[in-house]
Design an enzyme around this catalytic site. Structure first.
Site, short mmCIF file in Angstrom:
data_model
loop_
_atom_site.label_atom_id
_atom_site.label_comp_id
_atom_site.label_asym_id
_atom_site.label_seq_id
_atom_site.Cartn_x
_atom_site.Cartn_y
_atom_site.Cartn_z
N PHE A 13 0.82 -1.22 0.00
CA PHE A 13 0.00 0.00 0.00
C PHE A 13 0.86 1.26 0.00
O PHE A 13 0.55 2.23 -0.71
CB PHE A 13 -0.97 -0.01 1.19
CG PHE A 13 -2.12 0.93 0.99
CD1 PHE A 13 -2.86 0.92 -0.17
CD2 PHE A 13 -2.48 1.83 1.99
CE1 PHE A 13 -3.94 1.80 -0.37
CE2 PHE A 13 -3.55 2.70 1.82
CZ PHE A 13 -4.27 2.70 0.64
N LYS A 198 -13.12 -4.95 10.28
CA LYS A 198 -13.53 -5.58 9.01
C LYS A 198 -12.55 -6.70 8.64
O LYS A 198 -12.91 -7.66 7.97
CB LYS A 198 -13.69 -4.55 7.89
CG LYS A 198 -12.46 -3.70 7.53
CD LYS A 198 -11.57 -4.32 6.50
CE LYS A 198 -10.29 -3.55 6.27
NZ LYS A 198 -9.30 -4.22 5.44
N ARG A 268 -6.40 -10.33 1.80
CA ARG A 268 -5.54 -11.31 2.49
C ARG A 268 -6.24 -11.94 3.68
O ARG A 268 -6.01 -13.11 3.99
CB ARG A 268 -4.23 -10.64 2.91
CG ARG A 268 -3.42 -10.18 1.73
CD ARG A 268 -2.37 -9.21 2.08
NE ARG A 268 -2.92 -7.98 2.63
CZ ARG A 268 -2.19 -6.95 3.00
NH1 ARG A 268 -0.89 -7.00 2.86
NH2 ARG A 268 -2.76 -5.86 3.50
N GLU A 303 -3.89 -9.29 8.96
CA GLU A 303 -3.88 -8.53 10.22
C GLU A 303 -5.08 -8.84 11.12
O GLU A 303 -5.04 -8.63 12.32
CB GLU A 303 -3.85 -7.03 9.91
CG GLU A 303 -2.48 -6.54 9.47
CD GLU A 303 -2.54 -5.11 8.96
OE1 GLU A 303 -3.27 -4.85 7.99
OE2 GLU A 303 -1.86 -4.26 9.54
N1 LIG Z 1 -2.38 -3.88 0.90
C1 LIG Z 1 -3.49 -3.13 0.80
O1 LIG Z 1 -4.22 -3.23 -0.20
C2 LIG Z 1 -3.85 -2.16 1.85
C3 LIG Z 1 -3.18 -2.12 3.06
N2 LIG Z 1 -3.55 -1.22 4.01
C4 LIG Z 1 -2.86 -1.19 5.30
O2 LIG Z 1 -1.54 -0.73 5.09
C5 LIG Z 1 -0.66 -1.31 6.06
C6 LIG Z 1 0.52 -1.89 5.31
O3 LIG Z 1 0.05 -2.98 4.55
P1 LIG Z 1 0.74 -3.48 3.22
O4 LIG Z 1 1.37 -2.36 2.50
O5 LIG Z 1 -0.27 -4.28 2.50
O6 LIG Z 1 1.87 -4.43 3.80
P2 LIG Z 1 2.61 -5.61 3.04
O7 LIG Z 1 2.13 -6.89 3.61
O8 LIG Z 1 2.53 -5.42 1.57
O9 LIG Z 1 4.11 -5.38 3.45
C7 LIG Z 1 4.58 -5.58 4.74
C8 LIG Z 1 5.62 -4.51 5.00
O10 LIG Z 1 6.07 -4.64 6.34
C9 LIG Z 1 7.49 -4.56 6.34
N3 LIG Z 1 7.99 -5.19 7.56
C10 LIG Z 1 8.18 -6.50 7.82
N4 LIG Z 1 8.68 -6.64 9.07
C11 LIG Z 1 8.77 -5.39 9.60
C12 LIG Z 1 9.19 -4.86 10.85
N5 LIG Z 1 9.62 -5.67 11.82
N6 LIG Z 1 9.15 -3.52 11.04
C13 LIG Z 1 8.69 -2.70 10.06
N7 LIG Z 1 8.29 -3.14 8.86
C14 LIG Z 1 8.33 -4.46 8.64
C15 LIG Z 1 7.88 -5.24 5.06
O11 LIG Z 1 9.20 -4.93 4.68
C16 LIG Z 1 6.86 -4.64 4.11
O12 LIG Z 1 7.25 -3.38 3.70
C17 LIG Z 1 -1.48 -2.41 6.77
O13 LIG Z 1 -1.81 -2.02 8.06
C18 LIG Z 1 -2.72 -2.58 5.90
O14 LIG Z 1 -3.87 -2.91 6.64
C19 LIG Z 1 -4.54 -0.31 3.82
C20 LIG Z 1 -5.24 -0.30 2.65
C21 LIG Z 1 -4.97 -1.22 1.58
O1 LIG Z 2 -7.68 -2.97 3.79
C1 LIG Z 2 -7.64 -3.51 2.72
C2 LIG Z 2 -8.45 -3.05 1.57
O2 LIG Z 2 -9.08 -1.83 1.83
C3 LIG Z 2 -6.79 -4.71 2.54
O3 LIG Z 2 -7.41 -5.82 3.09
P1 LIG Z 2 -6.57 -7.16 3.33
O4 LIG Z 2 -5.53 -6.84 4.37
O5 LIG Z 2 -7.53 -8.19 3.79
O6 LIG Z 2 -5.93 -7.50 2.02
#
Ligand SMILES: NC(=O)C1=CN([C@@H]2O[C@H](COP(=O)(O)OP(=O)(O)OC[C@H]3O[C@@H](n4cnc5c(N)ncnc54)[C@H](O)[C@@H]3O)[C@@H](O)[C@H]2O)C=CC1
Ligand SMILES: O=C(CO)COP(=O)(O)O
Length: 351
Positions: A13, A198, A268, A303
């Protein structure tokens, strides 16, 4: 006009938002936890592990130094997962621009933060670590926004929630683009609860969805029932914890994000629920604590598995009977089989 920002966290993200902002001509420095990912972003302009196949603009650079990513930036977006967000915030405390209150901070992490007394919301926890002038000034960014679609220009709505309207507008202006429509909200509690819970409901949805492939006892009707009941549980917990606007739950931050997380192939948490039934994924873990300690062994981060422990505690503390949260808690604790927990929830005897 903002001309450079920092994004703390180079997961899917953070990278998708970086692309949107960089395409508007704003320079983005991303902090990456892992060195290999950082080098790839700088050399081949792609985040191969977390957002493969997406070419990134050259005005996105990555660094493993939080100081470099965050200092001298008018806006910082914290995009580390909820599990690690506090570690990232602690590192920010040494950044002069942050110490001096010269930056506006937006947060996208969805979940709770554990604390001694009771689980806390992300914003209130972070506020307690940052210098006092950030109180009521942080911005929470949420909404149905899978990174894979945001990065490829899929039209998406986001909510920018803050008690400080100037700051929510600042983030809204930063992120708004041809494909991103951003709305403001004052309801920081309602939006955060919606985002965290959610994920729990989506695990239950994934479980149901996988059972649906094997049994005509579960169908689209059943899934919609779960969605509606899930929204009620989000609302109950939200109201108990101080959500201020009922409309939050019927907005994209509430029902919108619930729907996409439950139904999208990118989800996820949904995938985790499906893996519980289709791949017996819980067999790889001794118990709930073992699962949480070893979440990084999964090829994706659900998460909601962490959030359910916190939501369960909060529901108990506030005297709420939240059956889906209880069901997911029982499933992850292996109190009985996932199928039996679903039957118990639906009050049916067989599939
Ligand atoms: N992926 C999506 O579509 C969306 C994600 N989010 C939120 O954004 C936040 C980030 O999610 P994503 O980008 O999907 O994560 P991701 O699962 O794609 O990546 C995980 C990240 O965490 C890092 N990481 C791993 N261990 C770590 C540590 N000990 N300390 C700091 N960083 C560490 C990794 O290097 C990587 O950058 C989450 O809370 C998620 O709920 C919000 C909206 C959409
Ligand atoms: O928050 C999200 C979409 O808005 C991502 O959801 P997931 O972590 O279940 O992929």
């Amino acid at each position: 006009m903002v001309n450079k920002i920092g994004i703390i966290g180079a997961g899917a993200f953070g990278t998708a938002l970086a692309k949107i902002v960089a395409e508007k001509g704003i320079d983005v420095t991303m902090w990456s936890f892992d060195k290999e990912g950082c080098d790839q972003i700088n050399s081949v302009h792609e985040n191969k592990k977390f957002l493969p196949g997406i070419k990134l603009p050259e005005n996105i650079t990555a660094t493993t130094s939080i100081l470099e990513a965050a200092n001298d930036k008018e806006i910082i977006i914290l995009a580390s997962p909820s599990l690690f967000i506090l570690d990232s915030v602690k590192k920010l405390l040494d950044v002069p621009f942050v110490k001096e209150g010269k930056t506006t901070i937006g947060i996208v992490a969805k979940g709770f933060i554990p604390s001694k007394d009771e689980p806390k919301l992300i914003l209130e926890t972070i506020e307690n670590y940052l210098p006092g002038f950030y109180r009521d000034n942080l911005v929470y960014i949420s909404g149905p926004s899978h990174a894979e679609e945001v990065a490829t220009g899929g039209f998406t709505g986001l909510i920018s929630a803050s008690k400080n309207p100037k700051n929510s507008i600042k983030i809204r202006e930063l992120l708004s683009s041809d494909s991103l429509n951003v709305f403001s909200s004052f309801d920081v509690v309602g939006v955060q609860i919606s985002a965290a819970v959610k994920n729990v409901i989506a695990i239950a949805f994934g479980v149901l969805d996988a059972i649906k492939e094997r049994s005509s006892a579960i169908g689209d009707n059943t899934e919609s029932l779960l969605l509606a009941a899930g929204l009620n549980e989000i609302m109950s917990l939200g109201k108990s914890l101080g959500a201020t606007h009922a409309e939050t739950f019927t907005s994209i931050a509430g029902v919108g994000d619930l729907d996409v997380t439950c139904r999208s192939i990118h989800g996820r948490n949904r995938r985790f629920g499906r893996d519980i039934i289709l791949n017996n994924i819980l067999d790889n873990f001794k118990d709930y604590d073992d699962l949480i300690d070893n979440l990084d062994k999964l090829p994706y981060l659900p998460e909601g598995a962490v959030a359910v422990g916190h939501a369960y505690k909060l529901a108990k503390k506030h005297g709420l009977k939240l059956d889906i949260i209880n069901t997911v808690w029982n499933i992850l604790n292996k109190n009985s089989t996932p199928e039996d927990e679903v039957k118990k929830y639906l009050k049916i005897t067989k599939f």
